[in-house]
Scaffold this motif. Sequence first.
Motif, mmCIF file in Angstrom:
data_model
loop_
_atom_site.group_PDB
_atom_site.id
_atom_site.type_symbol
_atom_site.label_atom_id
_atom_site.label_comp_id
_atom_site.label_asym_id
_atom_site.label_seq_id
_atom_site.Cartn_x
_atom_site.Cartn_y
_atom_site.Cartn_z
ATOM 1 N N GLY A 1 -12.220 -6.154 -46.664
ATOM 2 C CA GLY A 1 -12.446 -4.732 -46.439
ATOM 3 C C GLY A 1 -12.045 -4.207 -45.080
ATOM 4 O O GLY A 1 -12.107 -2.999 -44.846
ATOM 5 N N GLN B 1 -9.039 -4.089 -43.568
ATOM 6 C CA GLN B 1 -7.826 -3.280 -43.595
ATOM 7 C C GLN B 1 -8.117 -1.900 -44.204
ATOM 8 O O GLN B 1 -7.678 -0.884 -43.687
ATOM 9 C CB GLN B 1 -6.718 -3.971 -44.378
ATOM 10 N N ARG B 2 -8.876 -1.879 -45.274
ATOM 11 C CA ARG B 2 -9.218 -0.606 -45.913
ATOM 12 C C ARG B 2 -10.019 0.278 -44.958
ATOM 13 O O ARG B 2 -9.770 1.476 -44.845
ATOM 14 C CB ARG B 2 -10.004 -0.840 -47.197
ATOM 15 N N LYS C 1 -7.640 1.642 -42.426
ATOM 16 C CA LYS C 1 -6.759 2.650 -43.023
ATOM 17 C C LYS C 1 -7.480 3.981 -43.184
ATOM 18 O O LYS C 1 -6.954 5.038 -42.822
ATOM 19 C CB LYS C 1 -6.250 2.156 -44.381
#
Length: 140
Positions: free
Chosen positions: A38, A40-41, A44
Amino acid sequence: VDRGAALGFTFDMDKRSRIYNTFDAHRLLHWAAGEGEGRQRALKLALLHGYFTEGRDVSNHEVLVEIAAGAGLPADRAREILATNAFADEVRIGEQFFQSHGIQAVPAIIIERKHLVSGGQPPEVFEQGLRQIAAGKRSA
């Protein structure tokens, strides 16, 4: 309809005075992918919120460090990455891959790494494309 609201941010076009180079943000995203489930999400979404909602300069290294830290990533490591060329090759390889597959505009949606919907499209275009993909799978 504010599609960003469903992801936890809103589009405030008055705060976006210009378009920024996001290469370094993509380097941080590449790093975040290896930092745990989670991460990277979270980064982002934090970058999208910073740019679209707050109008922040997502090419500025200090802004990127603040956003990374706010997404739960170590600020010191983010700063180290930005001070070097870490993950630059990986990001360039990704750029080359997508450009070689016809990406010329953003947003660009790739479905199953094979099907491209390029540029801002109405929902009907996505629906038609998804139906064609599903029909192709049924006949295969």
